[in-house]
Scaffold this active site. Sequence first.
Site, PDB file in Angstrom:
ATOM      1  N   TYR A 175       1.066  -1.428   0.050  1.00 16.24           N
ATOM      2  CA  TYR A 175      -0.067   0.072  -0.107  1.00 16.24           C
ATOM      3  C   TYR A 175       0.749   1.335  -0.094  1.00 16.24           C
ATOM      4  CZ  TYR A 175      -5.078   0.055  -0.161  1.00 16.24           C
ATOM      5  OH  TYR A 175      -6.291  -0.186  -0.409  1.00 16.24           O
ATOM      6  N   GLU A 207      -0.396   4.797  -0.447  1.00 21.94           N
ATOM      7  CA  GLU A 207      -1.110   5.963  -0.995  1.00 21.94           C
ATOM      8  C   GLU A 207      -0.284   7.020  -0.567  1.00 21.94           C
ATOM      9  OE1 GLU A 207      -4.889   5.749   1.545  1.00 21.94           O
ATOM     10  OE2 GLU A 207      -5.726   4.497   0.051  1.00 21.94           O
ATOM     11  N   LYS A 241      -0.767   1.081 -25.201  1.00 21.98           N
ATOM     12  CA  LYS A 241      -1.177   1.148 -26.747  1.00 21.98           C
ATOM     13  C   LYS A 241       0.435   0.942 -27.489  1.00 21.98           C
ATOM     14  CE  LYS A 241      -5.786   2.495 -25.717  1.00 21.98           C
ATOM     15  NZ  LYS A 241      -6.803   3.651 -25.894  1.00 21.98           N
TER      16      LYS A 241
HETATM   17  C1  LIG Z   1      -8.003   4.280 -25.082  1.00 19.49           C
HETATM   18  C2  LIG Z   1      -7.964   5.473 -24.904  1.00 19.49           C
HETATM   19  C3  LIG Z   1      -8.216   5.920 -23.342  1.00 19.49           C
HETATM   20  C4  LIG Z   1      -8.800   5.116 -22.279  1.00 19.49           C
HETATM   21  O1  LIG Z   1      -7.867   4.057 -22.019  1.00 19.49           O
HETATM   22  P1  LIG Z   1      -8.214   3.328 -20.825  1.00 19.49           P
HETATM   23  O2  LIG Z   1      -6.937   2.683 -20.360  1.00 19.49           O
HETATM   24  O3  LIG Z   1      -8.957   2.228 -21.652  1.00 19.49           O
HETATM   25  O4  LIG Z   1      -9.054   3.795 -19.687  1.00 19.49           O
HETATM   26  C5  LIG Z   1      -8.579   7.308 -23.342  1.00 19.49           C
HETATM   27  N1  LIG Z   1      -8.302   8.303 -24.410  1.00 19.49           N
HETATM   28  C6  LIG Z   1      -8.008   7.776 -25.642  1.00 19.49           C
HETATM   29  C7  LIG Z   1      -7.725   8.790 -27.012  1.00 19.49           C
HETATM   30  C8  LIG Z   1      -7.896   6.372 -25.720  1.00 19.49           C
HETATM   31  O5  LIG Z   1      -7.890   5.997 -27.288  1.00 19.49           O
END
Ligand SMILES: *Cc1c(COP(=O)(O)O)cnc(C)c1O
Length: 417
Positions: free
Chosen positions: A53, A55, A227
């Site tokens: 933890y 925080e 991503k």
């Molecule tokens: C994927 C995405 C998000 C959100 O990401 P998560 O991890 O799924 O919450 C936010 N903004 C854009 C432009 C995205 O493509």
Amino acid sequence: MEIEKIKEFDNEIAELILKELDRQRNTIELIASENFTSPAVMAACGTVATNKYAEGKPGKRFYNGCEIIDEIEIMAQERIKKLFGVEHANVQPHSGAQANMAVLLYILKPGDKILGMDLSNGGHLTHGSPANFSGIYFDVAFYGVDNEGYIDYKEVEKIALEHKPKLIICGASAYARTIDFKKFKEIADKAGAYLMADIAHIAGLVATGCHPSPIGYADFITTTTHKTLRGPRGGVVMCSQEHAAGIDKAVFPGIQGGPLEHIIAAKAVAFKEALKPEFKEYSENIVKNAKILAQTLIANGIDLVSGGTDNHLMIIDLRKFDKTGKDISNILEKVNITANKNTVPNDPKSPFITSGVRLGTPAITTRGFKEEDMKIIGEIIAETIKNSENEQKLAKLKEKSLELCGKYPLYPDIVQT
Ligand SMILES: *Cc1c(COP(=O)(O)O)cnc(C)c1O
């Protein structure tokens, strides 16, 4: 992946994880928001850092015993600051949505006006969609794309001057063209608005100079780490020193409790990878592969929104075939290609049906797919669209996909027993 350890106690879950590995190995992954992390990143996710933890922030925690966790988190911060050239980074957001929520909580009061990109034009739920907190708690105006699929900056300016939002959000989930952050900054200045650049999709390209950077233009930069950045699932907020304390407070205690320190350790590993010259080469290959995939589709009679791509993704426009994104994305699964349905500009179909399919190259580029493979994939997709009811033909196309997957083994060190 210590699958044996899971097996010893929980064979049901172990079997399912191995089935998922098998699925990832035997499909061509074209979902533009997905990627394959390195074994080192994956390993960091499964470590003792999950037990702690912590925080608060490094040096100012609400729990004892955080000295080493502090070092991990500071290392993650320092690496991403270097990667993007920013003054401050909060690496605690559990996801991209949380990163955006933190900025909105910090800079806005409920009912304040925001200007975001419409979801059906390529924006994200957190950019003001009525289904999301951003659309529920704030007064939202939207911009979109023109009939060709490009952002019309004159139109954005017109809407911004008319609505005078407190915050303008740029960045997209389904936009195949370069985003002009400088223009957005000029518009924000004219409208007296703060600017947030959400680079969730393009972060890896921005970090390596394959897409222009919003640094120096946007007041707040948010991203996901999973991503094109190829890290663990998570989010980050970046800003100047001026907003650092406010953003940190918005993340915790504003919207989150204890940070996921095992994921922060994995983020640090991913940022170290992203700082290497190999990652720049990887990003360049993502863009190169996307261009060739787009060219191949067009050469085979498939329409793309905006007629091509500048980045890692493209959107097929199925209208001339009178087919839906829902059907074609399902039929692509039959030929072992994973992609998602997506709206096209002025889509006559609902967001659940759609007239488009979004394709991206980050994951297959990680796997090693090259230019000549893009041509084969483009042909498989075009043939699938044109022969979507011919089961025999689809079976043949599936064989081609499997052959390509066999050429580039995924996680060869993980053995299935
Ligand atoms: C994927 C995405 C998000 C959100 O990401 P998560 O991890 O799924 O919450 C936010 N903004 C854009 C432009 C995205 O493509």
